[in-house]
Design a protein around this motif. Structure first.
Motif, PDB file in Angstrom:
ATOM      1  N   GLY A 108       1.524   5.888  -4.758  1.00 36.75           N
ATOM      2  CA  GLY A 108       1.200   5.790  -6.173  1.00 36.75           C
ATOM      3  C   GLY A 108       1.803   4.560  -6.824  1.00 36.75           C
ATOM      4  N   ARG A 109       3.076   4.263  -6.494  1.00 38.49           N
ATOM      5  CA  ARG A 109       3.719   3.071  -7.066  1.00 38.49           C
ATOM      6  C   ARG A 109       3.016   1.792  -6.600  1.00 38.49           C
ATOM      7  NH1 ARG A 109       8.374   6.167  -5.811  1.00 38.49           N
ATOM      8  NH2 ARG A 109       8.695   4.988  -3.879  1.00 38.49           N
ATOM      9  N   ALA A 110       2.645   1.746  -5.328  1.00 34.73           N
ATOM     10  CA  ALA A 110       1.966   0.567  -4.793  1.00 34.73           C
ATOM     11  C   ALA A 110       0.602   0.376  -5.453  1.00 34.73           C
ATOM     12  CB  ALA A 110       1.813   0.691  -3.277  1.00 34.73           C
TER      13      ALA A 110
ATOM     14  N   TRP B  57       0.786  -1.229   0.000  1.00 39.25           N
ATOM     15  CA  TRP B  57       0.000   0.000   0.000  1.00 39.25           C
ATOM     16  C   TRP B  57       0.820   1.282   0.000  1.00 39.25           C
ATOM     17  CZ3 TRP B  57      -4.821  -0.818  -1.257  1.00 39.25           C
ATOM     18  CH2 TRP B  57      -5.402  -2.052  -0.942  1.00 39.25           C
ATOM     19  N   GLY B  58       2.114   1.183   0.216  1.00 43.78           N
ATOM     20  CA  GLY B  58       2.950   2.376   0.175  1.00 43.78           C
ATOM     21  C   GLY B  58       2.972   3.172   1.466  1.00 43.78           C
ATOM     22  N   PHE B  59       2.419   2.615   2.539  1.00 44.28           N
ATOM     23  CA  PHE B  59       2.473   3.256   3.859  1.00 44.28           C
ATOM     24  C   PHE B  59       2.329   2.157   4.901  1.00 44.28           C
ATOM     25  CE2 PHE B  59      -2.016   2.560   3.546  1.00 44.28           C
ATOM     26  CZ  PHE B  59      -2.476   2.469   4.851  1.00 44.28           C
TER      27      PHE B  59
ATOM     28  N   ARG C  75       1.011  -0.988  -8.943  1.00 42.91           N
ATOM     29  CA  ARG C  75       1.307  -2.430  -8.954  1.00 42.91           C
ATOM     30  C   ARG C  75       0.043  -3.258  -8.782  1.00 42.91           C
ATOM     31  NH1 ARG C  75       5.952  -0.786  -5.980  1.00 42.91           N
ATOM     32  NH2 ARG C  75       4.918  -1.239  -3.986  1.00 42.91           N
ATOM     33  N   GLN C  76      -0.942  -2.693  -8.081  1.00 41.91           N
ATOM     34  CA  GLN C  76      -2.198  -3.403  -7.875  1.00 41.91           C
ATOM     35  C   GLN C  76      -3.188  -3.186  -9.018  1.00 41.91           C
ATOM     36  OE1 GLN C  76      -4.055  -3.667  -4.032  1.00 41.91           O
ATOM     37  NE2 GLN C  76      -2.351  -2.637  -3.036  1.00 41.91           N
ATOM     38  N   GLY C  77      -2.794  -2.402  -9.996  1.00 40.89           N
ATOM     39  CA  GLY C  77      -3.649  -2.214 -11.154  1.00 40.89           C
ATOM     40  C   GLY C  77      -4.601  -1.045 -11.073  1.00 40.89           C
ATOM     41  N   PHE C  78      -4.377  -0.134 -10.102  1.00 40.08           N
ATOM     42  CA  PHE C  78      -5.241   1.036  -9.968  1.00 40.08           C
ATOM     43  C   PHE C  78      -4.716   2.171 -10.854  1.00 40.08           C
ATOM     44  CE2 PHE C  78      -6.523  -1.282  -6.284  1.00 40.08           C
ATOM     45  CZ  PHE C  78      -7.811  -0.860  -6.004  1.00 40.08           C
TER      46      PHE C  78
ATOM     47  N   GLY D  51      -6.843  18.638  -4.258  1.00 42.88           N
ATOM     48  CA  GLY D  51      -6.170  18.302  -3.011  1.00 42.88           C
ATOM     49  C   GLY D  51      -5.439  16.984  -2.999  1.00 42.88           C
ATOM     50  N   GLY D  52      -5.495  16.198  -4.080  1.00 43.17           N
ATOM     51  CA  GLY D  52      -4.818  14.912  -4.040  1.00 43.17           C
ATOM     52  C   GLY D  52      -5.010  14.099  -5.300  1.00 43.17           C
ATOM     53  N   THR D  53      -4.996  12.771  -5.142  1.00 43.51           N
ATOM     54  CA  THR D  53      -5.124  11.841  -6.259  1.00 43.51           C
ATOM     55  C   THR D  53      -6.152  10.780  -5.906  1.00 43.51           C
ATOM     56  OG1 THR D  53      -2.779  12.147  -6.793  1.00 43.51           O
ATOM     57  CG2 THR D  53      -3.879  10.237  -7.761  1.00 43.51           C
ATOM     58  N   ARG D  54      -6.966  10.405  -6.889  1.00 41.89           N
ATOM     59  CA  ARG D  54      -7.943   9.333  -6.701  1.00 41.89           C
ATOM     60  C   ARG D  54      -7.495   8.124  -7.506  1.00 41.89           C
ATOM     61  NH1 ARG D  54     -13.179   8.734  -4.779  1.00 41.89           N
ATOM     62  NH2 ARG D  54     -14.471   7.145  -5.813  1.00 41.89           N
ATOM     63  N   PHE D  55      -7.520   6.947  -6.863  1.00 40.23           N
ATOM     64  CA  PHE D  55      -7.105   5.703  -7.507  1.00 40.23           C
ATOM     65  C   PHE D  55      -8.319   4.794  -7.669  1.00 40.23           C
ATOM     66  CE2 PHE D  55      -3.384   7.350  -5.305  1.00 40.23           C
ATOM     67  CZ  PHE D  55      -2.387   7.230  -6.271  1.00 40.23           C
TER      68      PHE D  55
END
Length: 307
Positions: free
Chosen positions: A129-131, A100-102, A134-137, A144-148
């Protein structure tokens, strides 16, 4: 009817194991009070007012992590720290950071609304973002941010440097604060004021057809910060009653759990001048009395939701 009333709170607990909650926007560092209120109050600031019919759980993750490490027998019900991915990793053995990157060290507080969750902390957006990739999102920029999002998945994620949201049921949680929050609701604000500075809490869904209009249970630490092993934490139940007469009925109902031999024997039930019904007990390392055990057993919530 009772099952449907309790399905949302109990579903929230089942989904997370020992999940918890709470954070408000990107300013919530934990549970310490400040100019913006307690951690719980700032958590309510992050939740849209439209979510009043759902369960809301809060955890000050930094305090909970310390408590679980220092006294696991007492605080084991909080293991997982209110973070679904961490709770799941305990069963699967997966690496939260890699997936999950965290991880839990990056999180200061968590809030869960029904099936959705919001974490605040310090997130490496590049690692997240990298994680997710890798999961295909796929990633889409938002205010204010990014939606996956991922085709075929019923969950989407919103991430900024200080907030991470898992959106399963479109409760309205997001990286941006809502225009009107639960803290703007007089009942939620009154119950938060009654609970005070808590490190964990659960609000059960608001009702307009019961003596107990809204209630929550929150955990508080003694002046030593809970560092004395074996019992310096307490929990408090605060009930916003529908009327003075309803408050008296709620108090009498709760007193059925405080007699000799009962789980909450000797606990004091009081009706305050402003009509709030309160009850407090000392946490103990046995079933039903550990912090957040009512999330699991439903003992007091079931009692209050009967009428």
């Amino acid at each position: 009817m009772l099952i449907s009333r309790l399905s949302r709170p109990l579903l929230a607990v089942l989904l997370t194991g020992t999940l918890g909650a709470g954070a408000a926007g990107c300013s919530l560092p934990g549970g310490d009070g400040g100019a913006d209120g307690t951690g719980l109050e700032r958590a309510l600031d992050a939740v849209p007012a439209s979510a009043a019919d759902q369960a809301v759980t809060y955890r000050d993750v930094r305090k909970v992590r310390r408590l679980v490490a220092e006294d696991p027998s007492l605080y084991r019900g909080l293991d997982g720290f209110g973070i679904l991915e961490v709770a799941q990793s305990g069963y699967t053995g997966k690496d939260v950071g890699a997936d999950w990157g965290f991880d839990e060290k990056d999180v200061t507080a968590s809030v869960q609304v029904g099936e959705d969750s919001l974490l605040t902390g310090d997130f490496d957006t590049s690692a997240v973002g990298r994680a997710m990739k890798r999961q295909g999102f796929g990633a889409t920029g938002i205010d204010g941010g990014t939606r996956f999002e991922k085709r075929g998945e019923d969950v989407a994620y919103e991430v900024s440097g200080s907030v991470r949201v898992a959106d399963r049921s479109q409760s309205g949680l997001g990286v941006s604060a809502p225009a009107k929050s639960l803290r703007d609701d007089a009942a939620y604000a009154a119950v938060a004021d009654c609970l005070g500075d808590v490190y964990e809490a659960t609000y059960y869904a608001k009702r307009d057809d019961a003596d107990a209009e809204l209630f929550a249970i929150g955990g508080r630490l003694a002046k030593d910060g809970g560092r004395k092993k074996g019992g310096t934490s307490t929990e408090k139940l605060c009930v916003r009653a529908a009327s003075p007469e309803a408050a008296d009925r709620v108090a009498e109902t709760l007193r059925t759990k405080t007699g000799p031999g009962a789980r909450y024997a000797s606990s004091k039930v009081r009706v305050t001048e402003d009509g709030m019904v309160t009850m407090a007990w000392r946490n103990q390392p046995r079933s039903g009395l550990r912090p957040a055990d009512n999330d699991r057993t439903g003992e007091l919530p079931n009692l209050l939701n009967r009428g």
